[in-house]
Design an enzyme around this catalytic site. Structure first.
Site: not given
Length: 609
Positions: A162, A171, A299, A419, A446, A448
């Site tokens: 893509m 963007s 997404r 952690q 895809e 932000t």
């Protein structure tokens, strides 16, 4: 032992107990995919993920792909090629392919449940295997010649990309400068450079098909002037499938990245030395709408990848916490003779692990709940029926939550999982340090998180006139108000308060839009709250889904299930109650902050930062 740990029990709980996909499988459009077949696919994917795919994820991070700029070629690590071929040979990818192309139609909920295991074990394998999914889109939207190309993509297992982003237009897709000029034979010649193109070059397939956004000569500015073109790496004889001359789309750089190193992220140059010949998708100029068919699936993939990584990260941390002995029980902290205990006995470790568990299970529910809505939409399309309008809107509303909230929460909580290991977690001996590096990209590509927040508010709420949000809120409100004196009564009340807080944030932002009609600067107040609203809504929906699952679990416990199942169900209830008391009340603070936002931030001078 494999780094990857699947949570098969929770995946099946979502599919068959919570979302009741057994009522969809084996019926209508999915008649040939019954529950037994679905479980067989889950078995095979679990085996593949834990044995054939997982080890290559670690090795290909240590020995990443090698780019040769002289030949514009990439050599993949042998371990990764072996894993990729194992997945492709399994033909599990056929669930993403329509029956017309030789696929095995399966509901989206099952496909994303399968993909979770693949993405958790070795996400780059899924990314390189995108060709069949792209072929699906090409088959349903392309010309007759392009439909033949789609069949070849499936039969020959070609790759696909893509191509949106450009070096000077990240963007801001509408600022793209890649140009297309139509030729006398009806083809188009493309010139320009695309950046951050995933899987644009590798040595695991004979051909790669690029889906390229470009601006036809004479077209207008912005996104409306963009069209979508199909550009092959090699010329293709559509009758025989034979490959011909090299086309003018060459990789001119492969990025050196923080993580996900096995996935080649490329700069792709069109028409520099020889013409880059392409065809117009569907022979229509509708580039952005066509590309969004791919983006929406991407997404879902990103959100699922993020959650899958957190899931295995949590399970690795849990295993370590059950084995690592350190310090006495807190109630005997001053007793020098007290026995040492596993760190799972320590309250802060338990709190951290329960937060991870709650978010993992809640976000898995979010992915599969969203996919269950897609089940109905896909079934309608397969049966030739009109899709349900509210279901379409609800799916659109939830996608930014799957991608944006899933990626942000997963990345943050992976640090908590590390952690648990203490200093050992910082070493490559354990997979958490790679999980964190590989997962950071999920918040970036895809779209932000900031873009997801803008999309969520301006497109999925304001442009939709709140129809989908109203439907979602009504479902949450109904659940929150049911059985107030029952076993989840207190938690339902907390959910109701959290819903009111999120509704108030929306109200504040809508009021700011109204104010902006007379004072445009008021839009800055909206912009400061879009990501806050996205995350708050995600936390609300996750809480709702967890409590719905707890309701199912409590009912199951009434049937006196076997001990292992009983522990699982009690864990579902514990996670939902923990989340309701520890996360949902924090949405009130977000409301207070949102209501207090002014434009003082925007008046801070640039030299004051």
């Amino acid at each position: 032992m494999s780094h990857y740990k699947s949570n098969r029990r929770d995946i099946e709980f979502n599919l068959f107990e919570f979302l009741r996909r057994d009522e969809v499988l084996g019926h209508g459009a999915y008649e040939e995919m019954d529950v037994e077949s679905a479980r067989a696919l889950l078995d095979e994917m679990e085996r593949l993920s834990e044995h054939d795919l997982a080890d290559a994820m670690i090795d290909s991070d240590r020995n990443p792909p090698v780019f040769d700029p002289a030949t514009h070629s990439v050599t993949m690590p042998e371990s990764f090629k072996k894993a990729q071929h194992a997945y492709m040979d399994s033909e599990m990818w056929r669930v993403d392919v329509p029956a017309e192309l030789g696929g095995t139609p399966a509901p989206a909920s099952l496909r994303w449940a399968l993909n979770e295991m693949l993405l958790g074990a070795n996400p780059a394998v899924h990314i390189f295997a995108a060709g069949p999914g792209f072929a699906n889109m090409l088959f349903h939207n392309g010309t007759e010649d392009q439909k033949r190309l789609a069949q070849l993509m499936v039969d020959k297992r070609w790759g696909a990309t893509m191509c949106l982003t450009e070096p000077d237009a990240g963007s801001d897709v509408g600022a793209g400068r890649t140009r297309a000029v139509q030729q006398e034979d009806g083809t188009w010649h493309l010139t320009g450079v695309k950046r951050f193109i995933t899987s644009a070059e590798h040595d695991m397939t004979d051909n790669i098909v690029h889906f390229v956004l470009a601006r036809p000569a004479g077209a207008g500015a912005g996104t409306k002037g963009l069209s979508l073109f199909i550009v092959n790496k090699f010329d293709v004889d559509l009758d025989t499938g034979e490959l011909g001359e090299r086309n003018g789309a060459f990789v001119t750089n492969v990025e050196h990245k923080m993580g996900l190193k096995a996935s080649t992220t490329c700069e792709l140059t069109f028409g520099d030395s020889i013409p880059a010949v392409g065809t117009l998708l569907g022979d229509v100029h509708d580039g952005i709408a066509q590309m969004f068919l791919i983006i929406e699936n991407a997404r879902m993939m990103v959100g699922t990848k993020a959650i899958a990584t957190l899931s295995t990260g949590y399970l690795n941390a849990l295993e370590y916490a059950k084995e690592r002995i350190q310090g006495p029980d807190l109630t005997r902290a001053t007793d020098k003779t007290a026995p040492r205990v596993t760190i799972l006995k320590h309250p802060e470790v338990r709190r951290s692990l329960m937060m991870q568990k709650a978010y993992v299970e809640g976000m898995r529910a979010l992915v599969l709940y969203t996919a269950s809505i897609q089940d109905g939409l896909h079934a309608a399309a397969l049966d030739g029926r009109e899709p349900d309008s509210i279901a379409e809107r609800l799916n659109d509303l939830l996608l930014p939550l799957v991608k944006g909230v899933g990626s942000e929460r997963s990345y943050a909580l992976l640090a908590d999982a590390l952690q648990i290991f203490g200093g050992s977690g910082y070493l490559q001996e354990y997979p958490l340090e790679q999980y964190i590096r590989d997962a950071k990209i999920d918040t970036l590509y895809e779209g932000t998180t900031a873009i997801q927040g803008m999309d969520f508010f301006f497109r999925k709420i304001v442009r939709d006139q709140g129809q989908a949000l109203t439907e979602l809120n009504s479902q949450i409100e109904k659940f929150a108000g049911t059985d107030p004196t029952g076993p989840l009564g207190a938690e339902r009340a907390l959910l109701g308060h959290a819903l009111a807080d999120v509704q108030a944030i929306v109200g504040t932002m809508v009021s700011a839009i109204t104010d902006a009609m007379g004072e445009p600067e008021q839009m800055y107040r909206v912009g400061q709250n879009t990501t806050r609203l996205l995350m708050a809504t995600g936390d609300l929906v996750i809480g709702w889904l967890l409590l719905r699952q707890a309701e199912v679990a409590l009912f199951a416990l009434e049937g006196n299930p076997p001990a292992r199942d009983a522990a699982f169900y009690r864990g579902k209830v514990a996670a939902a109650r923990f989340y309701a008391t520890q996360v949902l009340p924090t949405l009130h603070a977000q409301r207070v902050i949102a209501e207090g936002v002014d434009n003082s931030l925007m008046s801070v001078g640039e030299d004051e930062f």
